[in-house]
Design an enzyme around this catalytic site. Structure first.
Site, PDB file in Angstrom:
ATOM      1  N   GLU A  92      92.572-101.116  50.892  1.00  0.00           N
ATOM      2  CA  GLU A  92      91.198-100.729  50.584  1.00  0.00           C
ATOM      3  C   GLU A  92      90.299-101.758  51.263  1.00  0.00           C
ATOM      4  OE1 GLU A  92      88.228-100.140  46.735  1.00  0.00           O
ATOM      5  OE2 GLU A  92      89.650-101.783  46.799  1.00  0.00           O
TER       6      GLU A  92
ATOM      7  N   ASP B 179      94.653-102.829  46.530  1.00  0.00           N
ATOM      8  CA  ASP B 179      93.311-102.894  45.970  1.00  0.00           C
ATOM      9  C   ASP B 179      92.551-104.096  46.530  1.00  0.00           C
ATOM     10  OD1 ASP B 179      91.495-101.857  43.875  1.00  0.00           O
ATOM     11  OD2 ASP B 179      91.773-103.830  42.977  1.00  0.00           O
TER      12      ASP B 179
END
Ligand code: GLC
Length: 526
Positions: free
Chosen positions: A270, A211
């Protein structure tokens, strides 16, 4: 383990993103859980996916639905606890489906014991050094330390109340106030991440989706940002001091060192960075295996825009001889049917883009419900749960519209998602025509179309290639050929039917009209 072409398993894989809250609820609380995922694995086999990416399932107060982690080495009871994850991993592996999970290294939950200890400790203490605490600006420190904004809206700083009456400090949170950013200059933070990585890898997890992989490191002097657009997708993160700071690459190198002990494991970042050279830095041989390239998500349904997205995604990966990645949607963006205009046109375009995406060399990421042709749902104000809604002062509705639970069967909500009619987000009655049950029976459904496309992609050698070449095409039309494999993909993004190049049609997203490809459609030819 390499595939039959000698590539690592993930290099041509189709990853299926499971948003666990919304996939399938087995315990009847109206929220999806891991036993629900296990119960539906046959469906994923039918669809033909190679791997699952699970959004965060670690222990969390769920302020941002799991992206606020209070114990990174356990599974939240809401999702069934850690035994439910073990059951899922075993059952998925028995079907040759890998399981990757979200890892959230940029921040923790404010309920994490570290943050609690930080609040209970004085400024300058080692407990505070795990996060980013600063004195405020202005004469009495009553202004935030700099002008940074939270991605979710409002300032990226929250002031705390000290117990000893001294001036209160502020802490940094690039997202919700319940998600304090960690201090990646602190070796303790590295050590703890390593523990977390090894914990899950030892439990059989096949890799991680990392993330905010362009976050973590911050410039020491925390300079003000240029406030242009602070929102997630729109921000120009290439020139934003909050993200993509040089030090982030140390974090990725560290993660990679650990993953190298587990040669089959994959690290997928990401990375909301657009400059190709900057993006490629994350894919250096000692950093991430894969990086999400969001150019395709940002492209309009317009030939030049799509071509630009494809060319640049390929070019960025090529800089480091890395594997390209493709995605049309995820839990953070509007569903593609909606982005492409909604209704029949939006759906037709989504089918067309599925063919464009699935023929490209590299790894593909599908978001649960995409294969059913789901669109965003217009939710009433009172149903909204995304922290974006509150933090933006009700100016941005947030991401809930793309997170509504999956319709499985039956003719009324909750469509077999749950036994509980009170699902965490309401499901629309109109989805009665879109259930998995109905679509499996209908050869003309979105699901049947995805299944055919995935079967071809997995079985035909025409899809094997590491590059594409563009063939001549009329305006508003794209034609590319997979180099080596030889598959030809044609996209008609214009308003008139177009003639197809020579070859046999393997699959088309719409019926041909007098042998021509209609607008808003794509075809595969051999
Ligand atoms: C990522 C996630 C998003 C989350 C944010 C904060 O962008 O995809 O859902 O809100 O990070 O963790």
């Amino acid at each position: 383990m390499a595939d039959s072409n000698g590539r690592p398993w993930w290099a041509h894989a189709v990853f299926y993103q499971v948003y666990p809250r919304s996939f399938c609820d087995r315990n009847g609380d109206g929220v999806g859980d891991l036993d629900g995922v296990t119960a539906r694995l046959d469906y994923l086999t039918t669809l033909g996916v190679d791997a699952i990416w699970l959004n965060p399932v670690m222990v969390s107060p769920m302020a941002d639905h799991g992206y606020d982690v209070s114990d990174p080495r356990d599974v939240d009871p809401l999702f069934g606890g850690i035994e439910a994850l073990d059951r899922l991993i075993d059952a998925a592996h028995a079907r040759d489906i890998r399981v990757t999970m979200d890892l959230v290294p940029n921040h923790t939950s404010s309920a994490h014991p570290w943050f609690r200890a930080a609040l209970a400790s004085p400024p300058g203490s080692p407990e505070r050094e795990r996060y980013i605490f600063r004195d405020g600006s202005g004469p009495d420190g009553s202004q935030p330390p700099n002008n940074w904004l939270s991605i979710f809206g409002g300032p990226a700083w929250t002031r705390v109340t000290e117990s000893d009456g001294r001036a209160e400090q502020w802490y940094l949170h690039l997202f919700d106030a319940e998600q304090p950013d960690l201090n990646w200059e602190n070796p303790e933070v590295y050590d703890d991440l390593e523990k977390t990585l090894r914990f899950w890898l030892e439990r059989g997890v096949d890799g991680f989706r990392i993330d905010v992989a362009h976050g973590m490191s911050k410039p020491r002097d925390l300079p003000d940002m240029d406030i242009v657009k602070a929102e997630m997708l729109l921000a120009d993160m290439d020139n934003d001091p909050r993200f993509n700071h040089e030090g982030v690459h140390d974090v990725h190198r560290h993660i990679r060192t650990v993953l190298n002990d587990y040669p089959d494991a994959v690290a997928i970042g990401e990375v909301w960075v657009y400059d190709n050279e900057q993006f490629a830095r994350y894919l250096r041989a000692d950093e991430l295996h894969l990086g999400f390239n969001f150019r395709m998500v940002r492209a309009e349904f317009e030939a030049a825009d799509i071509r630009h997205a494809i060319e640049n995604s390929l070019a960025a990966a090529a800089i480091e001889k890395a594997t390209p990645t493709w995605t049309l949607s995820n839990h953070d963006v509007d569903r593609e049917v909606t982005r492409y205009g909604g209704g029949d046109v939006g759906l037709a375009r989504a089918w067309a883009m599925a063919l464009v995406m699935l023929a490209l060399p590299g790894a593909v990421f599908l978001y649960n419900g995409e294969e059913l042709g789901l669109a965003n749902v217009d939710l009433p104000d009172e149903a909204l749960q995304d922290p974006v809604w509150e933090r933006s002062g009700h100016t941005r509705r947030g991401r809930d519209g793309a997170r509504v639970p999956m319709p499985w069967e039956g003719s009324t909500p909750p469509f077999g998602f749950s036994t509980n009619p009170d699902t965490w987000l309401p499901m629309p009655q109109e989805w009665s025509t879109l259930t998995v049950e109905k679509q499996l029976r209908d050869p003309g459904s979105t699901l049947s179309f995805y299944r055919s496309a995935m079967r071809l992609r997995a079985s035909r050698k025409e899809f094997d290639g590491t590059a594409i070449e563009w063939l001549e095409a009329p305006e508003d039309v794209l034609v590319y050929r997979v180099v080596d494999g030889g598959l030809v993909c044609v996209l008609n993004a214009g308003s008139q039917p177009v003639a197809l190049p020579a070859g046999d049609v393997l699959l088309a997203s719409a019926a041909l009209v007098d042998g021509k490809l209609p607008p808003n459609a794509a075809a595969w030819l051999t």
